[in-house]
Design a protein around this motif. Structure first.
Motif, PDB file in Angstrom:
ATOM      1  N   GLU A 185       1.411 -72.695  21.992  1.00  0.00           N
ATOM      2  CA  GLU A 185       0.385 -71.697  22.309  1.00  0.00           C
ATOM      3  C   GLU A 185       0.947 -70.300  22.095  1.00  0.00           C
ATOM      4  O   GLU A 185       2.080 -70.015  22.462  1.00  0.00           O
ATOM      5  N   THR A 208      -4.819 -81.785  20.633  1.00  0.00           N
ATOM      6  CA  THR A 208      -6.080 -81.091  20.410  1.00  0.00           C
ATOM      7  C   THR A 208      -5.759 -79.606  20.484  1.00  0.00           C
ATOM      8  O   THR A 208      -5.253 -79.118  21.500  1.00  0.00           O
ATOM      9  N   VAL A 234      -7.704 -69.604  16.467  1.00  0.00           N
ATOM     10  CA  VAL A 234      -8.586 -68.499  16.128  1.00  0.00           C
ATOM     11  C   VAL A 234      -8.122 -67.963  14.776  1.00  0.00           C
ATOM     12  O   VAL A 234      -6.931 -67.750  14.554  1.00  0.00           O
ATOM     13  N   LYS A 272      -4.725 -72.723  22.310  1.00  0.00           N
ATOM     14  CA  LYS A 272      -4.547 -73.740  23.339  1.00  0.00           C
ATOM     15  C   LYS A 272      -4.111 -75.039  22.692  1.00  0.00           C
ATOM     16  O   LYS A 272      -4.578 -75.404  21.610  1.00  0.00           O
ATOM     17  N   GLU A 309     -13.249 -69.153  16.278  1.00  0.00           N
ATOM     18  CA  GLU A 309     -12.462 -70.177  16.976  1.00  0.00           C
ATOM     19  C   GLU A 309     -12.859 -71.550  16.494  1.00  0.00           C
ATOM     20  O   GLU A 309     -14.041 -71.822  16.269  1.00  0.00           O
ATOM     21  N   ARG A 310     -11.858 -72.409  16.358  1.00  0.00           N
ATOM     22  CA  ARG A 310     -12.103 -73.800  15.987  1.00  0.00           C
ATOM     23  C   ARG A 310     -11.166 -74.691  16.782  1.00  0.00           C
ATOM     24  O   ARG A 310     -10.038 -74.297  17.076  1.00  0.00           O
ATOM     25  N   THR A 311     -11.646 -75.882  17.116  1.00  0.00           N
ATOM     26  CA  THR A 311     -10.822 -76.852  17.832  1.00  0.00           C
ATOM     27  C   THR A 311     -10.715 -78.112  16.993  1.00  0.00           C
ATOM     28  O   THR A 311     -11.729 -78.622  16.501  1.00  0.00           O
ATOM     29  N   TYR A 312      -9.493 -78.576  16.812  1.00  0.00           N
ATOM     30  CA  TYR A 312      -9.221 -79.782  16.039  1.00  0.00           C
ATOM     31  C   TYR A 312      -8.303 -80.704  16.825  1.00  0.00           C
ATOM     32  O   TYR A 312      -7.445 -80.239  17.572  1.00  0.00           O
ATOM     33  N   GLN A 313      -8.454 -81.999  16.588  1.00  0.00           N
ATOM     34  CA  GLN A 313      -7.468 -82.957  17.063  1.00  0.00           C
ATOM     35  C   GLN A 313      -6.740 -83.464  15.825  1.00  0.00           C
ATOM     36  O   GLN A 313      -7.369 -83.809  14.820  1.00  0.00           O
ATOM     37  N   THR A 333      -6.787 -75.532  19.773  1.00  0.00           N
ATOM     38  CA  THR A 333      -7.805 -74.507  19.564  1.00  0.00           C
ATOM     39  C   THR A 333      -7.133 -73.346  18.834  1.00  0.00           C
ATOM     40  O   THR A 333      -6.121 -72.816  19.291  1.00  0.00           O
ATOM     41  N   GLY A 363     -14.153 -82.519  13.786  1.00  0.00           N
ATOM     42  CA  GLY A 363     -12.991 -81.831  14.349  1.00  0.00           C
ATOM     43  C   GLY A 363     -11.739 -82.694  14.376  1.00  0.00           C
ATOM     44  O   GLY A 363     -10.817 -82.414  15.136  1.00  0.00           O
ATOM     45  N   TYR A 418      -3.793 -68.104  11.370  1.00  0.00           N
ATOM     46  CA  TYR A 418      -4.400 -68.549  12.618  1.00  0.00           C
ATOM     47  C   TYR A 418      -3.442 -68.277  13.777  1.00  0.00           C
ATOM     48  O   TYR A 418      -2.227 -68.255  13.613  1.00  0.00           O
TER      49      TYR A 418
END
Length: 156
Positions: free
Chosen positions: A133, A89, A93, A152, A100-104, A91, A116, A148
């Motif tokens: 990171e 997962t 930017v 995290k 900001e976006r969070t993807y798995q 995160t 996501g 990007y």
């Protein structure tokens, strides 16, 4: 045949869909076909032709799901760590918009950008594999080049 990587959640969702098709949809369409047959002349019976078409779709999807599930390799992301790989997962930017976006990162049969869940074969996921990171990544997407920063990486 090549194994299909999948999370436990994705595997469970496909099993639920398969069970629904076999235990609910299939019997319902068989009843609908029988009912439509009772209306007489099948050559001009729109209900019959519609039901047969739906039956064909259901049977095709059942075969597709059975094939996918037979080749599935369920991977538990919680047992993984380190650089970005399947199940991570992440995160990000966007370096241009600060969004900001969070993807798995998941298998292609469970991917849903709205939820996501990013297809492992997508340009963004392929660019992220192996990054950590703080790394910056350039992605060539159909909408143009994007940059990007990885904020995290977690495995849950």
């Amino acid at each position: 045949m090549e194994k299909i990587p999948m999370t436990a959640g994705g595997h469970a969702a496909l099993e639920v869909e398969l069970k629904q098709l076999k235990s609910v949809e299939r019997p319902a369409i068989i009843r609908a076909i029988a009912e439509a047959r009772e209306h007489g002349d099948l050559s001009e019976n729109a209900e019959y032709h519609s039901a047969k078409e739906k039956q064909s779709f259901i049977e095709g999807r059942v075969k597709e799901l059975e094939g996918i599930l037979s080749l599935a390799e369920v991977i538990d992301p919680a047992k993984l760590s380190g650089p970005i790989k399947f199940g991570a997962t992440v995160t990000l930017v966007d370096e241009d918009t600060d969004e900001e976006r969070t993807y798995q990162i998941v298998g292609e049969h469970e991917a849903s950008i709205e939820k996501g869940l990013l297809n492992i074969k997508s340009p963004i996921a392929r660019a992220l594999i192996g990054k950590e990171e703080g790394d910056s990544v350039e992605v060539r997407t159909p909408g143009g080049d994007r940059a990007y920063e990885v904020l995290k990486v977690i495995y849950i």
